[in-house]
Motif scaffolding. Structure first.
Motif, PDB file in Angstrom:
ATOM      1  N   GLY A 145       0.799  -1.218   0.000  1.00 19.18           N
ATOM      2  CA  GLY A 145       0.000   0.000   0.000  1.00 19.18           C
ATOM      3  C   GLY A 145       0.830   1.264   0.000  1.00 19.18           C
ATOM      4  O   GLY A 145       0.276   2.372   0.028  1.00 19.18           O
ATOM      5  N   TRP A 146       2.149   1.125  -0.058  1.00 13.22           N
ATOM      6  CA  TRP A 146       3.038   2.275  -0.166  1.00 13.22           C
ATOM      7  C   TRP A 146       4.325   1.845  -0.851  1.00 13.22           C
ATOM      8  O   TRP A 146       4.651   0.675  -0.878  1.00 13.22           O
ATOM      9  N   GLU A 147       5.008   2.800  -1.428  1.00 17.01           N
ATOM     10  CA  GLU A 147       6.196   2.502  -2.218  1.00 17.01           C
ATOM     11  C   GLU A 147       7.457   2.581  -1.360  1.00 17.01           C
ATOM     12  O   GLU A 147       7.801   3.651  -0.857  1.00 17.01           O
ATOM     13  N   MET A 148       8.123   1.441  -1.193  1.00 13.81           N
ATOM     14  CA  MET A 148       9.322   1.419  -0.370  1.00 13.81           C
ATOM     15  C   MET A 148      10.596   1.638  -1.183  1.00 13.81           C
ATOM     16  O   MET A 148      11.639   1.942  -0.623  1.00 13.81           O
ATOM     17  N   PHE A 149      10.511   1.483  -2.508  1.00 15.59           N
ATOM     18  CA  PHE A 149      11.693   1.682  -3.321  1.00 15.59           C
ATOM     19  C   PHE A 149      11.867   3.169  -3.639  1.00 15.59           C
ATOM     20  O   PHE A 149      10.882   3.910  -3.756  1.00 15.59           O
ATOM     21  N   PRO A 150      13.107   3.628  -3.791  1.00 16.18           N
ATOM     22  CA  PRO A 150      13.346   5.067  -3.979  1.00 16.18           C
ATOM     23  C   PRO A 150      12.734   5.592  -5.273  1.00 16.18           C
ATOM     24  O   PRO A 150      12.669   4.884  -6.288  1.00 16.18           O
ATOM     25  N   ARG A 151      12.317   6.833  -5.229  1.00 17.83           N
ATOM     26  CA  ARG A 151      11.661   7.464  -6.379  1.00 17.83           C
ATOM     27  C   ARG A 151      12.570   7.451  -7.607  1.00 17.83           C
ATOM     28  O   ARG A 151      12.097   7.257  -8.729  1.00 17.83           O
ATOM     29  N   TRP A 152      13.873   7.648  -7.384  1.00 17.87           N
ATOM     30  CA  TRP A 152      14.800   7.694  -8.520  1.00 17.87           C
ATOM     31  C   TRP A 152      14.813   6.373  -9.281  1.00 17.87           C
ATOM     32  O   TRP A 152      15.044   6.347 -10.491  1.00 17.87           O
ATOM     33  N   LEU A 153      14.570   5.245  -8.565  1.00 17.09           N
ATOM     34  CA  LEU A 153      14.517   3.951  -9.229  1.00 17.09           C
ATOM     35  C   LEU A 153      13.169   3.736  -9.902  1.00 17.09           C
ATOM     36  O   LEU A 153      13.103   3.340 -11.076  1.00 17.09           O
ATOM     37  N   TRP A 186      10.500  -0.846 -16.404  1.00 17.14           N
ATOM     38  CA  TRP A 186      10.371  -2.263 -16.751  1.00 17.14           C
ATOM     39  C   TRP A 186      10.219  -3.143 -15.520  1.00 17.14           C
ATOM     40  O   TRP A 186      10.083  -4.355 -15.653  1.00 17.14           O
ATOM     41  N   LEU A 187      10.215  -2.547 -14.333  1.00 16.45           N
ATOM     42  CA  LEU A 187      10.094  -3.310 -13.092  1.00 16.45           C
ATOM     43  C   LEU A 187       8.768  -3.016 -12.412  1.00 16.45           C
ATOM     44  O   LEU A 187       8.271  -1.888 -12.466  1.00 16.45           O
ATOM     45  N   ILE A 188       8.234  -4.028 -11.748  1.00 14.58           N
ATOM     46  CA  ILE A 188       6.975  -3.850 -11.020  1.00 14.58           C
ATOM     47  C   ILE A 188       7.273  -3.629  -9.544  1.00 14.58           C
ATOM     48  O   ILE A 188       7.994  -4.402  -8.917  1.00 14.58           O
ATOM     49  N   THR A 189       6.727  -2.541  -9.021  1.00 14.83           N
ATOM     50  CA  THR A 189       6.804  -2.250  -7.591  1.00 14.83           C
ATOM     51  C   THR A 189       5.398  -1.916  -7.113  1.00 14.83           C
ATOM     52  O   THR A 189       4.434  -2.027  -7.864  1.00 14.83           O
ATOM     53  N   ALA A 190       5.287  -1.496  -5.865  1.00 15.69           N
ATOM     54  CA  ALA A 190       3.964  -1.222  -5.296  1.00 15.69           C
ATOM     55  C   ALA A 190       3.209  -0.160  -6.089  1.00 15.69           C
ATOM     56  O   ALA A 190       1.985  -0.237  -6.239  1.00 15.69           O
ATOM     57  N   SER A 191       3.915   0.862  -6.608  1.00 13.59           N
ATOM     58  CA  SER A 191       3.258   1.932  -7.357  1.00 13.59           C
ATOM     59  C   SER A 191       2.564   1.400  -8.601  1.00 13.59           C
ATOM     60  O   SER A 191       1.511   1.907  -9.002  1.00 13.59           O
ATOM     61  N   HIS A 192       3.148   0.375  -9.200  1.00 14.43           N
ATOM     62  CA  HIS A 192       2.568  -0.216 -10.405  1.00 14.43           C
ATOM     63  C   HIS A 192       1.436  -1.174 -10.049  1.00 14.43           C
ATOM     64  O   HIS A 192       0.348  -1.124 -10.643  1.00 14.43           O
ATOM     65  N   HIS A 193       1.668  -2.048  -9.076  1.00 11.18           N
ATOM     66  CA  HIS A 193       0.660  -3.061  -8.753  1.00 11.18           C
ATOM     67  C   HIS A 193      -0.555  -2.447  -8.049  1.00 11.18           C
ATOM     68  O   HIS A 193      -1.669  -2.967  -8.167  1.00 11.18           O
ATOM     69  N   GLN A 194      -0.345  -1.343  -7.335  1.00  9.49           N
ATOM     70  CA  GLN A 194      -1.472  -0.682  -6.676  1.00  9.49           C
ATOM     71  C   GLN A 194      -2.515  -0.254  -7.700  1.00  9.49           C
ATOM     72  O   GLN A 194      -3.710  -0.348  -7.451  1.00  9.49           O
ATOM     73  N   ARG A 195      -2.037   0.185  -8.875  1.00  9.74           N
ATOM     74  CA  ARG A 195      -2.998   0.583  -9.915  1.00  9.74           C
ATOM     75  C   ARG A 195      -3.844  -0.597 -10.378  1.00  9.74           C
ATOM     76  O   ARG A 195      -5.014  -0.442 -10.725  1.00  9.74           O
ATOM     77  N   ALA A 232      -0.169  -3.894 -24.250  1.00  8.79           N
ATOM     78  CA  ALA A 232      -0.880  -2.632 -24.054  1.00  8.79           C
ATOM     79  C   ALA A 232      -1.819  -2.674 -22.848  1.00  8.79           C
ATOM     80  O   ALA A 232      -2.919  -2.106 -22.878  1.00  8.79           O
ATOM     81  N   THR A 233      -1.381  -3.354 -21.780  1.00  4.74           N
ATOM     82  CA  THR A 233      -2.174  -3.380 -20.544  1.00  4.74           C
ATOM     83  C   THR A 233      -1.500  -2.591 -19.433  1.00  4.74           C
ATOM     84  O   THR A 233      -1.954  -2.645 -18.285  1.00  4.74           O
ATOM     85  N   ASP A 234      -0.437  -1.887 -19.757  1.00  8.95           N
ATOM     86  CA  ASP A 234       0.251  -1.093 -18.735  1.00  8.95           C
ATOM     87  C   ASP A 234      -0.415   0.273 -18.625  1.00  8.95           C
ATOM     88  O   ASP A 234      -0.537   1.004 -19.612  1.00  8.95           O
ATOM     89  N   ARG A 235      -0.876   0.611 -17.427  1.00  4.36           N
ATOM     90  CA  ARG A 235      -1.542   1.886 -17.175  1.00  4.36           C
ATOM     91  C   ARG A 235      -0.728   2.777 -16.249  1.00  4.36           C
ATOM     92  O   ARG A 235      -1.271   3.664 -15.596  1.00  4.36           O
ATOM     93  N   GLY A 236       0.563   2.522 -16.181  1.00  2.00           N
ATOM     94  CA  GLY A 236       1.428   3.398 -15.409  1.00  2.00           C
ATOM     95  C   GLY A 236       1.336   3.156 -13.913  1.00  2.00           C
ATOM     96  O   GLY A 236       0.962   2.081 -13.453  1.00  2.00           O
ATOM     97  N   LEU A 237       1.680   4.205 -13.157  1.00  2.00           N
ATOM     98  CA  LEU A 237       1.834   4.082 -11.719  1.00  2.00           C
ATOM     99  C   LEU A 237       0.714   4.754 -10.953  1.00  2.00           C
ATOM    100  O   LEU A 237       0.143   5.758 -11.403  1.00  2.00           O
ATOM    101  N   SER A 238       0.421   4.195  -9.800  1.00  2.00           N
ATOM    102  CA  SER A 238      -0.461   4.851  -8.844  1.00  2.00           C
ATOM    103  C   SER A 238       0.427   5.663  -7.901  1.00  2.00           C
ATOM    104  O   SER A 238       1.625   5.802  -8.141  1.00  2.00           O
ATOM    105  N   ALA A 239      -0.126   6.148  -6.820  1.00  2.00           N
ATOM    106  CA  ALA A 239       0.665   6.929  -5.873  1.00  2.00           C
ATOM    107  C   ALA A 239       0.432   6.433  -4.459  1.00  2.00           C
ATOM    108  O   ALA A 239      -0.074   7.154  -3.611  1.00  2.00           O
ATOM    109  N   PRO A 240       0.786   5.143  -4.185  1.00  2.00           N
ATOM    110  CA  PRO A 240       0.539   4.597  -2.838  1.00  2.00           C
ATOM    111  C   PRO A 240       1.474   5.207  -1.814  1.00  2.00           C
ATOM    112  O   PRO A 240       2.539   5.689  -2.147  1.00  2.00           O
TER     113      PRO A 240
END
Length: 244
Positions: free
Chosen positions: A190-198, A206-215, A236-244
């Motif tokens: 429910g929140w992004e633990m990886f650094p914003r720069w990454l 090309w990597l999935i983190t919480a910001s991507h899966h939250q969406r 074409a199923t990638d809708r970008g990042l959320s803001a957890p």
């Protein structure tokens, strides 16, 4: 039934039970650790979610058995019968195969997950099985294994099947399981633990983190991948990042 066959069945059953305990214990310890980190970094994020977390725990412990039984039988077959292509001698294959096999396993697992995950979003399958996972709204660190048995079964067979097909050193197999565990949990916190720069870097695209899966948990019909965004980009199923 011969004594040797009975002994083999008992040994395989004990291995399955032991692996179920290991998988369940790993889930409780790792999800508990990241839930504790969440309570320190984002205090109050899980406030009032006790009933949901209780459901996540119950479904996850059932999933632990579904994951543990085939893993335990395969582990017994590897140690006692040499059934698999797991190896312990580092020199059995070229050294470059160590990191390459890690990427191969992660890519194949990710591919299986993407397509079975999309299948589970078909209305009838979703209602019968995948709705259990999406009942976590929003997901927590305890939701990584919160699956209906059908969904758990689709996930439980992947790595046990691959070890019969693709050679892998036992230490690299451990790394695969570590990545699977950590990313499964961190993608649901429910929140992004990886650094914003990454997360916002070319690599992060090309990597999935919480910001991507939250969406995915917000919009359902997108962001189906597990480790990589390759299939989401390609299909074409990638809708970008959320803001957890």
């Amino acid at each position: 039934m011969s004594d040797s066959l009975i002994s083999a069945i008992l040994a395989a059953a004990l291995s399955a039970i032991a692996m179920t305990v290991i998988v369940g214990g790993r889930y409780v310890i790792t999800s508990g650790l990241f839930a504790w980190i969440t309570s320190r970094v984002r205090p109050g994020l899980y406030h009032g979610m006790g009933p949901q977390i209780g459901r996540e725990l119950r479904w996850s412990l059932l999933s632990a058995a579904i994951y543990g039984i085939p893993a335990g039988i395969v582990a017994w077959g590897w140690q006692q019968r040499g059934w698999t292509r797991i190896y312990t001698d580092v020199d059995a294959y070229p050294l470059w195969w160590l990191p390459a096999s890690l990427l191969v396993y992660l890519f194949l697992h990710d591919t299986w997950f993407y397509w079975t995950h999309r299948w589970m979003h078909r209305p009838k399958v979703f209602a019968a099985a995948h709705a259990v996972h999406h009942a976590s709204r929003p997901p927590t660190a305890w939701a990584a294994m919160s699956f209906h048995p059908l969904e758990a079964l689709t996930g439980a067979i992947v790595v046990p099947a691959l070890v019969f097909l693709v050679p892998i050193h036992v230490a690299v197999l451990g790394a695969v399981l570590l990545v699977m565990t950590i990313m499964g949990i961190t993608n649901h916190m429910g929140w992004e633990m990886f650094p914003r720069w990454l997360v916002h870097s070319p690599l992060g695209a090309w990597l999935i983190t919480a910001s991507h899966h939250q969406r995915h948990h917000e919009q359902y019909k997108c962001n189906y991948g597990l480790y990589f965004r390759f299939w989401d980009h390609l299909c074409a199923t990638d809708r970008g990042l959320s803001a957890p």
